[in-house]
Design a protein around this motif. Structure first.
Motif, PDB file in Angstrom:
ATOM      1  N   GLU A  12       0.779  -1.236   0.000  1.00  0.00           N
ATOM      2  CA  GLU A  12       0.000   0.000   0.000  1.00  0.00           C
ATOM      3  C   GLU A  12       0.812   1.290   0.000  1.00  0.00           C
ATOM      4  O   GLU A  12       0.295   2.347  -0.335  1.00  0.00           O
ATOM      5  CB  GLU A  12      -0.937   0.023   1.214  1.00  0.00           C
ATOM      6  N   LYS A  13       2.060   1.249   0.406  1.00  0.00           N
ATOM      7  CA  LYS A  13       2.833   2.484   0.563  1.00  0.00           C
ATOM      8  C   LYS A  13       3.216   3.083  -0.789  1.00  0.00           C
ATOM      9  O   LYS A  13       3.342   2.363  -1.775  1.00  0.00           O
ATOM     10  CB  LYS A  13       4.095   2.226   1.386  1.00  0.00           C
ATOM     11  N   PRO A  14       3.406   4.413  -0.811  1.00  0.00           N
ATOM     12  CA  PRO A  14       3.954   5.043  -2.021  1.00  0.00           C
ATOM     13  C   PRO A  14       5.380   4.544  -2.268  1.00  0.00           C
ATOM     14  O   PRO A  14       6.094   4.192  -1.321  1.00  0.00           O
ATOM     15  CB  PRO A  14       3.955   6.539  -1.690  1.00  0.00           C
ATOM     16  N   THR A  15       5.807   4.527  -3.502  1.00  0.00           N
ATOM     17  CA  THR A  15       7.119   3.972  -3.846  1.00  0.00           C
ATOM     18  C   THR A  15       8.278   4.746  -3.231  1.00  0.00           C
ATOM     19  O   THR A  15       9.332   4.176  -2.975  1.00  0.00           O
ATOM     20  CB  THR A  15       7.318   3.925  -5.382  1.00  0.00           C
ATOM     21  N   ASN A  16       8.092   6.026  -2.954  1.00  0.00           N
ATOM     22  CA  ASN A  16       9.193   6.838  -2.428  1.00  0.00           C
ATOM     23  C   ASN A  16       9.251   6.850  -0.897  1.00  0.00           C
ATOM     24  O   ASN A  16      10.020   7.605  -0.325  1.00  0.00           O
ATOM     25  CB  ASN A  16       9.101   8.269  -2.962  1.00  0.00           C
ATOM     26  N   VAL A  17       8.452   6.016  -0.230  1.00  0.00           N
ATOM     27  CA  VAL A  17       8.416   5.991   1.231  1.00  0.00           C
ATOM     28  C   VAL A  17       9.038   4.687   1.719  1.00  0.00           C
ATOM     29  O   VAL A  17       8.735   3.607   1.214  1.00  0.00           O
ATOM     30  CB  VAL A  17       6.956   6.106   1.749  1.00  0.00           C
ATOM     31  N   ASP A  18       9.916   4.795   2.714  1.00  0.00           N
ATOM     32  CA  ASP A  18      10.538   3.627   3.319  1.00  0.00           C
ATOM     33  C   ASP A  18       9.467   2.799   4.038  1.00  0.00           C
ATOM     34  O   ASP A  18       8.596   3.344   4.723  1.00  0.00           O
ATOM     35  CB  ASP A  18      11.614   4.079   4.307  1.00  0.00           C
ATOM     36  N   THR A  19       9.533   1.493   3.905  1.00  0.00           N
ATOM     37  CA  THR A  19       8.531   0.600   4.496  1.00  0.00           C
ATOM     38  C   THR A  19       8.458   0.764   6.005  1.00  0.00           C
ATOM     39  O   THR A  19       7.377   0.786   6.587  1.00  0.00           O
ATOM     40  CB  THR A  19       8.843  -0.870   4.127  1.00  0.00           C
ATOM     41  N   ARG A  20       9.610   0.904   6.664  1.00  0.00           N
ATOM     42  CA  ARG A  20       9.618   1.049   8.129  1.00  0.00           C
ATOM     43  C   ARG A  20       8.935   2.333   8.571  1.00  0.00           C
ATOM     44  O   ARG A  20       8.210   2.358   9.559  1.00  0.00           O
ATOM     45  CB  ARG A  20      11.062   1.001   8.643  1.00  0.00           C
TER      46      ARG A  20
END
Length: 95
Positions: A59-67
């Motif tokens: 679900e996260k945007p590609t430019n955001v770190d998963t953590r």
């Protein structure tokens, strides 16, 4: 005939009036911008086998770190641990 109002008082009054007008228009502009922004909230239903990590990756945007996304996800949903159960509805952070 001479005016009874001192000239300095008139100048100060004009400056105060202008400052009030400028300040008010700035506040109105800020209020109008915040009211015009539409935030769409997205939810996800936790399925059997889902983890916060798997949901974040999906679900996260590609430019955001998963953590970082997981941290926001936990804060938004009031989670103190990474434990989630099938059937729970999680709010997703809106960026």
């Amino acid at each position: 005939m001479k005016s009874m109002v001192p000239r300095s008082f008139v100048k100060i009054s004009i400056w105060m009036f202008l400052l009030i007008i400028i300040g008010s228009s700035g506040m109105l502009h800020a209020i109008a911008n915040s009211a015009g922004e539409e935030r769409v909230e997205k939810n996800v239903i936790v399925l059997y086998g889902d983890t916060l990590w798997s949901i974040a990756v999906q679900e996260k945007p590609t430019n955001v770190d998963t953590r970082v996304y997981i941290k926001k996800l936990k804060q938004l949903n009031g989670l103190t641990s990474g434990n989630i159960m099938a059937g729970e509805v999680l709010k997703l952070p809106v960026n």
